[in-house]
Design a protein around this motif. Structure first.
Motif, mmCIF file in Angstrom:
data_model
loop_
_atom_site.group_PDB
_atom_site.id
_atom_site.type_symbol
_atom_site.label_atom_id
_atom_site.label_comp_id
_atom_site.label_asym_id
_atom_site.label_seq_id
_atom_site.Cartn_x
_atom_site.Cartn_y
_atom_site.Cartn_z
ATOM 1 N N LEU A 7 19.130 37.647 85.068
ATOM 2 C CA LEU A 7 19.100 37.554 86.522
ATOM 3 C C LEU A 7 19.819 36.299 86.982
ATOM 4 N N TYR A 8 20.367 36.386 88.180
ATOM 5 C CA TYR A 8 21.078 35.276 88.800
ATOM 6 C C TYR A 8 20.447 35.027 90.167
ATOM 7 N N ALA A 9 20.282 33.771 90.522
ATOM 8 C CA ALA A 9 19.672 33.428 91.801
ATOM 9 C C ALA A 9 20.646 32.621 92.641
ATOM 10 N N GLY A 10 20.775 33.019 93.895
ATOM 11 C CA GLY A 10 21.547 32.254 94.869
ATOM 12 C C GLY A 10 20.581 31.566 95.811
ATOM 13 N N ILE A 11 20.735 30.256 95.965
ATOM 14 C CA ILE A 11 19.829 29.458 96.789
ATOM 15 C C ILE A 11 20.567 28.919 98.008
ATOM 16 N N ASP A 12 19.946 29.070 99.175
ATOM 17 C CA ASP A 12 20.446 28.445 100.395
ATOM 18 C C ASP A 12 19.346 27.526 100.905
ATOM 19 N N GLY A 13 19.598 26.213 100.802
ATOM 20 C CA GLY A 13 18.579 25.244 101.184
ATOM 21 C C GLY A 13 18.981 24.425 102.390
ATOM 22 N N GLY A 14 18.108 24.365 103.395
ATOM 23 C CA GLY A 14 18.392 23.605 104.611
ATOM 24 C C GLY A 14 17.184 22.829 105.091
ATOM 25 N N GLY A 15 17.274 22.342 106.309
ATOM 26 C CA GLY A 15 16.235 21.472 106.846
ATOM 27 C C GLY A 15 14.909 22.158 107.124
ATOM 28 N N SER A 16 14.917 23.493 107.259
ATOM 29 C CA SER A 16 13.675 24.203 107.577
ATOM 30 C C SER A 16 13.179 25.109 106.464
ATOM 31 N N LYS A 17 14.094 25.609 105.633
ATOM 32 C CA LYS A 17 13.666 26.582 104.627
ATOM 33 C C LYS A 17 14.609 26.591 103.425
ATOM 34 N N CYS A 18 14.087 27.171 102.362
ATOM 35 C CA CYS A 18 14.857 27.385 101.145
ATOM 36 C C CYS A 18 14.769 28.864 100.810
ATOM 37 N N SER A 19 15.903 29.540 100.869
ATOM 38 C CA SER A 19 15.950 30.979 100.638
ATOM 39 C C SER A 19 16.568 31.270 99.273
#
Length: 294
Positions: A7-19
Motif C-alpha cells: 500500500l501507498y499513502a499520500g498525505i496532505d498536511g496543513g494548519g487544520s487537518k492531516c488527510s
C-alpha cells in the motif's frame, strides 16, 4: 482487501487537518483517514503524530491492523516543510513506515493538480500561499506562516474580525452585525471576555471564524465586506505574480477557496481550471521516482 498487497499513502498536511489516502499498486483509492493539524513549522511533534494517526485510521477503514503501518510507503506534502531546518528534521525522522518521502504542501498540490506538468496554484485554507511549477521547478509565493504572513487565509480572516470587534467594543469603529455575531458565536459579551477567549487561539481556531466573515460579506455587512476585499486583494496579487509572463492555468485549492472565488478579479477567474487530482495524489507521486506505483 489483500493483506499481502503493498500500500501507498499520500498525505496532505496543513494548519487544520492531516488527510491520508491509501492507494493500491494500481493507484486506486483503498481507504482514507483524517487527523489533526500538520503544520510542520508550527508544531513538528504534533505533525508527526497526525501523520501516523491519519494512516492508522485509514488502515482501520481498510480492515487492516495498526501493525500493517510498517509496510506502507508514504509520501507527504506538509505546510512548513519548505523551511530548511524543519525539512532536515522530517528527513531524519525515525518513522514507522516502509518508506517516507516529504516535500512542501505546495509541491504536492501542484503534482496532484496537473500530474507534474507546468501550472500555477493558489491554496487558501488555514494559511495562504501561491506557487508555479515550471519544468519541474517550484517557485513559492507567500505562505510565510500565521505570524509573518498568510494574508487572506482563514486564520487571517479570523484574527482580523476579532481585532475589528475589539476596536468596535472600544468605540473606535461602529459595532456592526458581524461583530455582534462573532461575540455570540464565541459566547462573549465584552472585550475582556473576548480577549480571554482568543488570546491563546491557534491558527485553526481563528480560521473557524472565517466562514462567518464571508457569509456576512455576502449579506453586505460593511465591516465584513472591507475585510474580504482586503484579503482577496492580496490573494489576487499573489495569483498575478504566479501567472506573470506565463500562459498557465490556475488551480484554486483549500477549504476557503470556493467561497472566495467569486470575489477574485475577472482576469484571475478566467484562468481558473479544475484540478486533475488532489494533493494526496500528488504526495503519492513523490514515491514514483523510486517505486513503480502505476
Amino acid at each position: 482487501m489483500d493483506h499481502d498487497a503493498t500500500l501507498y499513502a499520500g498525505i496532505d498536511g496543513g494548519g487544520s487537518k492531516c488527510s491520508a489516502i491509501l492507494f493500491n499498486g494500481k493507484g486506486e483509492v483503498v481507504a482514507k483517514g483524517l487527523a489533526g493539524a500538520a503544520n510542520a513549522a508550527r508544531d513538528l511533534p504534533k505533525t508527526l503524530n497526525s501523520i501516523v494517526t491519519s494512516i492508522e485510521l485509514a488502515l482501520k477503514q481498510a480492515n487492516l491492523g495498526a501493525e500493517y503501518i510498517s509496510r506502507v510507503h508514504v509520501g507527504a506534502g506538509l505546510a512548513g516543510a519548505f523551511v530548511p531546518n524543519i525539512n532536515a528534521q522530517l528527513m531524519a525522522w525515525k518513522h514507522p513506515f516502509a518508506r517516507f518521502k516529504v516535500s512542501s504542501d505546495l509541491t504536492t498540490a501542484c503534482l496532484g493538480a496537473f500530474g507534474g506538468k507546468d501550472c500555477a496554484l493558489l491554496i487558501v485554507g488555514t494559511g495562504s500561499s501561491a506557487a508555479r511549477m515550471l519544468d519541474g521547478q517550484l517557485t513559492q509565493l507567500g505562505g510565510h506562516g500565521f505570524l509573518l504572513g498568510d494574508k487572506g487565509s482563514g486564520a487571517w480572516f479570523g484574527r482580523a474580525i476579532v481585532a475589528s470587534t475589539l476596536e468596535a467594543l472600544d468605540g473606535l469603529i461602529a459595532l456592526s452585525s458581524v461583530h455582534k455575531h462573532i461575540m455570540k458565536t464565541l459566547s462573549v459579551t465584552n472585550s475582556t471576555d473576548l480577549v480571554q477567549s482568543m488570546i491563546g487561539a491557534t491558527p485553526s481556531q481563528f480560521a473557524m471564524l472565517a466562514p462567518h466573515v464571508i457569509a456576512f460579506a455576502k449579506q453586505g455587512d460593511n465591516c465584513a465586506v472591507a475585510l474580504v476585499e482586503d484579503g482577496v486583494d492580496y490573494l489576487n496579487k499573489l495569483c498575478h505574480r504566479a501567472l506573470a509572463d506565463i500562459d498557465l492555468p490556475l488551480v484554486l485549492m483549500g477549504g476557503l477557496a470556493p467561497s472566495l472565488e467569486p470575489w477574485f478579479s475577472t482576469v484571475i477567474r478566467e484562468r481558473i481550471v479544475k484540478a486533475l487530482g488532489g494533493p494526496e495524489w500528488g504526495a503519492m507521486r513523490l514515491l514514483q521516482s523510486e517505486l513503480e506505483i502505476v
